[in-house]
Every structure is written in structure tokens, then in C-alpha cells.
Write an enzyme that holds these catalytic residues in place. Structure first.
Site, mmCIF file in Angstrom:
data_model
loop_
_atom_site.group_PDB
_atom_site.id
_atom_site.type_symbol
_atom_site.label_atom_id
_atom_site.label_comp_id
_atom_site.label_asym_id
_atom_site.label_seq_id
_atom_site.Cartn_x
_atom_site.Cartn_y
_atom_site.Cartn_z
ATOM 1 N N PHE A 1 29.831 55.080 -2.701
ATOM 2 C CA PHE A 1 29.947 55.237 -3.449
ATOM 3 C C PHE A 1 30.444 53.816 -4.355
ATOM 4 O O PHE A 1 30.612 53.264 -3.158
ATOM 5 C CB PHE A 1 31.290 56.307 -4.320
ATOM 6 C CG PHE A 1 32.355 56.400 -2.764
ATOM 7 C CD1 PHE A 1 33.384 55.049 -3.321
ATOM 8 C CD2 PHE A 1 32.491 56.828 -1.845
ATOM 9 C CE1 PHE A 1 34.594 55.160 -2.169
ATOM 10 C CE2 PHE A 1 33.390 57.086 -1.155
ATOM 11 C CZ PHE A 1 34.539 56.034 -1.638
ATOM 12 N N TYR B 1 38.596 45.068 5.713
ATOM 13 C CA TYR B 1 39.525 45.924 5.259
ATOM 14 C C TYR B 1 40.982 46.765 5.471
ATOM 15 O O TYR B 1 42.005 47.677 5.875
ATOM 16 C CB TYR B 1 38.588 47.513 4.367
ATOM 17 C CG TYR B 1 38.149 46.934 2.600
ATOM 18 C CD1 TYR B 1 39.286 46.782 1.824
ATOM 19 C CD2 TYR B 1 36.904 47.019 3.667
ATOM 20 C CE1 TYR B 1 38.166 45.902 1.186
ATOM 21 C CE2 TYR B 1 36.170 46.442 1.883
ATOM 22 C CZ TYR B 1 36.694 45.991 1.267
ATOM 23 O OH TYR B 1 35.786 44.974 -0.074
#
Length: 411
Positions: A411, A123
Site C-alpha cells: 500500500f 523507520y
């Protein structure tokens, strides 16, 4: 056949999520987990890549409000459920998902995108910087004592059913959010995540337990959720305690909870994983080496709307600096920006033609955004360049926070 990217339809969720499980090794989650995450999924923010009738890529986002320095809750896209089928790697699927997603986040007016990374190296190339870390401890309770503050003995502890105590625990959590950058305000439904307790998640431990800390008037001011893992060897009991969540509103309640966990009968260790790196437990233990403290990356931050993001937080010192920002993946952020802030909380970020004083990318700004990693440390790694003497020290001091940023749950 050409690949097709489209927004997820609710009746496609099972197929879409099966693909995600495959991308993460093919181990199916429990029915409880699938039910929860299907309920939490926002289909309109979820993307699938399809090869004919087969889903081969996925990416989703949750609509979060994230605490930033100063206590403001900033809209943030919680990037999640990103995966590509092993049959379709190195075909640009992930890049196309990241491109579409960040364009959508920008169009939706969210200044930030955040994620937790299964592989951090993936990322960084999309502009995400490591902004918060987790502390893990394994406390040897046979060799460590706790030095607790005054008032600890007056705290009342009570074992409760985790579900029955949920509302009280959520009030404690909500009170802490403004004071700790990186904490998401609990959106509707997310309180159920902490109560997930299928046998596969217990690691051989007990069902989930909860202890609450109360003041004399009965007000709940802290809680801990945990599991006990019973074990025995030839010499006797050798059990341990696995801590899930632990939050408290004052030092006495906080210390009382840790003392309780470290004193459970037939156990000789307490293990906690997702703690802030400046957790006060490191100052309670008599021998920090016997706590076996270690850190790993946690929350990664991406500035999607650079001026809006920088204006949303407060700064620890007055600041007036011109930033030369590079951002190949989101070129609307590129260019020269003048950031001014005062110690009272006001900040302004606008394009400028003035000479640059610091040069960096949005990845470095993402890392420093919540007040954790400093611009000075990033400069020492060659990732921030000082173009005017003194600019780095002033900017690093202003961006730094009083407490470490922390993401308390995934999450």
C-alpha cells in the site's frame, strides 16, 4: 526560504505525486496506477513539504482496519507515499513528517500505524518494528510433485475474467481476514489494486489471468491470479508462472489451485512472492529445497496508543506482567505499564508503580504485536531485558500467535 509543511490540497496531487516518483528514482508509473492511487489518496491525511512552489517531501496515510490476534479489526494508519527530494535530504524533512503524522494519528484515535518499508533501517528510529515477513518460493515443477489432501479431485476449477470474478474473490478474502493477523479488511476501492495490469507490470508475462475453485454447488471457495511467461530455448519450452494472489477457504481448494498452477503446459516453474511464512504450500511440495523458499520483511508496526493497542488483541495464555517501556519519539507511551490478560480474550493495560519485570521499547512491542516474532527471540538479540525470572517466557508465550501474521498486498 523556509520550508513549509501543509495538508495536501486535491489540486496539488499531481505535483505531490511527481515528487514521490522522483524520490523513488524518477521512473513514472503507468496512467492506470496513477489513476488508482489518486482515487485512493486521502488528501486530508496527506502531507507535503514545500520549498517555495516546489514540493520536496511527502507522507500520506490510509484509513485501514487491521486484523490482530483474536480476529478484531483495529483502526490503523497505513503510512504510505513517504519520500524526500534528493535535493533536500538530511535537513530534517522526514523527521518532521513523521512527527506531524504520528501526532495526527494519535489525535485521530488510531492505536496503530503500519507501513511497508523501502528501507527498513529508516523507520526503526521512529519506533516501527518488523511484525510480519513475506515468503517467496520458486518451485521447480519438473522436479517437484504435490501431495494433495483428500477431496482435491472433487474441486472444480474454472478460468474466468479477473474483473468478472472480483466479487467472488473478495468474499473469499473477507472470510479469511479475521483468522490471519496483519490482513487489512478491504476498504472501498482497494479491490481494484489486484486488477492493475499495465504492460509494464507484467515482466514480460501474459495479461492477468484468474482461476477460481468451486464446490459442487458452484460456490467459489478459492482463487488464484497469475501470469504466464512464455519462453523457449533450443531444447523447447521453458516458460514459468508468476502467482499474484492465491486464497482458499479449505485445504482441498487450496491444493487444487497450486496443482493447477504447477501443471500449466509449457511451463517448468511457479514463482510466488508475497506468501505467509507458514504457507501450507511448503507441506504440499515433495522437495521443499526445490521450492527455494526465502523470506524478507513485510509489515512494520508502530504502537501509537500503547494501552489501547495492547488491550485490542487477545493473548494465547493468561498473562500478568509489568513492562518498562521506552519510546523517545512518542513519549506519551513511556513508563511502566501492567498488562493483564486471560485466556478468554480480555486484556487490561494501565500505568503502574509496581516493579518492572520486562524492559523493552515500543519497537519490540510492535514486532511482537501480531504474534509473529517472539519476545524470546528479541531478548536473544538483546532487545528485551528480563527483570524477573520467568517473566520473559510467560510474556513470549502469551504474545505468540497460532498462525504467522501476513500482509497480502502492499500500500
Amino acid at each position: 526560504m523556509a520550508l513549509e509543511m501543509r495538508v495536501l490540497q486535491p489540486d496539488e496531487w499531481d505535483v505531490w505525486y511527481d515528487q514521490l516518483e522522483l524520490a523513488f528514482g524518477g521512473v513514472p508509473e503507468s496512467p492506470q496506477e496513477r489513476t488508482l492511487y489518486e482515487a485512493l489518496t486521502e488528501p486530508e491525511r496527506s502531507l507535503g513539504v514545500w520549498d517555495g512552489g516546489t514540493c520536496v517531501g511527502s507522507a500520506g496515510a490510509f484509513s485501514f482496519r487491521l486484523s490482530v490476534p483474536g480476529g478484531v479489526l483495529v483502526p490503523a494508519a497505513g503510512v504510505t507515499m513517504v519520500g524526500v527530494s534528493p535535493t533536500h535530504r538530511r535537513r530534517g524533512v522526514l523527521t518532521s513528517l513523521m512527527r506531524r503524522q504520528l501526532d495526527d494519528v494519535r489525535e485521530g484515535g488510531e492505536p496503530l500505524a503500519v507501513l511497508t518499508a523501502s528501507d527498513p533501517a529508516i523507520y526503526s528510529r521512529f519506533g516501527y518494528g518488523t511484525a510480519a515477513y513475506d515468503l517467496g518460493v520458486d518451485i521447480d515443477t519438473s522436479r517437484v510433485r504435490l501431495d494433495v489432501p483428500p477431496g482435491t479431485d472433487e474441486v472444480r476449477l474454472r478460468l474466468v475474467d479477473p474483473r468478472e470474478a472480483l466479487a467472488d474473490c473478495e468474499r473469499v478474502y473477507a472470510a479469511l481476514v479475521p483468522g490471519r493477523p496483519g490482513m487489512p479488511a478491504r476498504q472501498r476501492g482497494w479491490e481494484r489494486q489486484a486488477l492493475l495490469d499495465p504492460p509494464a507490470m507484467r515482466g514480460g508475462g501474459s495479461p492477468l489471468k484468474c482461476v477460481v475453485a468451486e464446490r459442487a454447488d458452484g460456490e467459489v471457495v478459492g482463487y488464484a491470479r497469475y501470469r504466464v511467461k512464455a519462453d523457449w530455448d533450443w531444447t523447447g519450452a521453458d516458460g514459468g508462472v508468476d502467482v499474484g494472489d492465491l486464497d482458499a477457504l479449505d485445504p482441498a481448494a487450496y491444493a487444487a489451485l497450486w496443482r493447477y498452477l504447477c501443471g500449466i503446459d509449457l511451463t517448468w516453474s511457479v514463482r510466488a512472492r508475497k506468501r505467509p511464512v507458514d504457507d501450507a504450500v511448503l507441506h504440499l511440495v515433495s522437495d521443499v529445497r526445490r521450492a527455494k523458499a526465502r523470506v524478507r520483511d513485510s509489515l512494520h508496526v508502530r504502537l501509537v496508543d500503547l494501552p489501547a493497542a495492547l488491550e485490542a488483541r487477545t493473548y494465547g495464555a493468561a498473562l500478568d506482567v509489568v513492562l518498562e517501556v521506552s519510546d523517545a519519539f512518542c513519549p506519551w507511551n513511556e513508563g511502566r505499564w501492567r498488562l493483564t490478560a486471560d485466556a478468554k480474550g480480555g486484556a487490561r493495560c494501565a500505568r503502574t508503580g509496581e516493579p518492572a519485570e520486562l524492559a523493552l521499547s515500543t519497537r519490540e512491542l510492535g514486532s511482537a504485536y501480531l504474534g509473529g516474532p517472539t519476545l524470546a527471540s528479541l531478548a536473544a538479540a538483546g532487545r528485551v531485558r528480563e527483570l524477573r525470572p520467568g517473566a520473559l517466557a510467560a510474556a513470549s508465550r502469551a504474545f505468540a500467535g497460532d498462525v504467522a501474521p501476513w500482509l497480502p498486498h502492499g500500500f
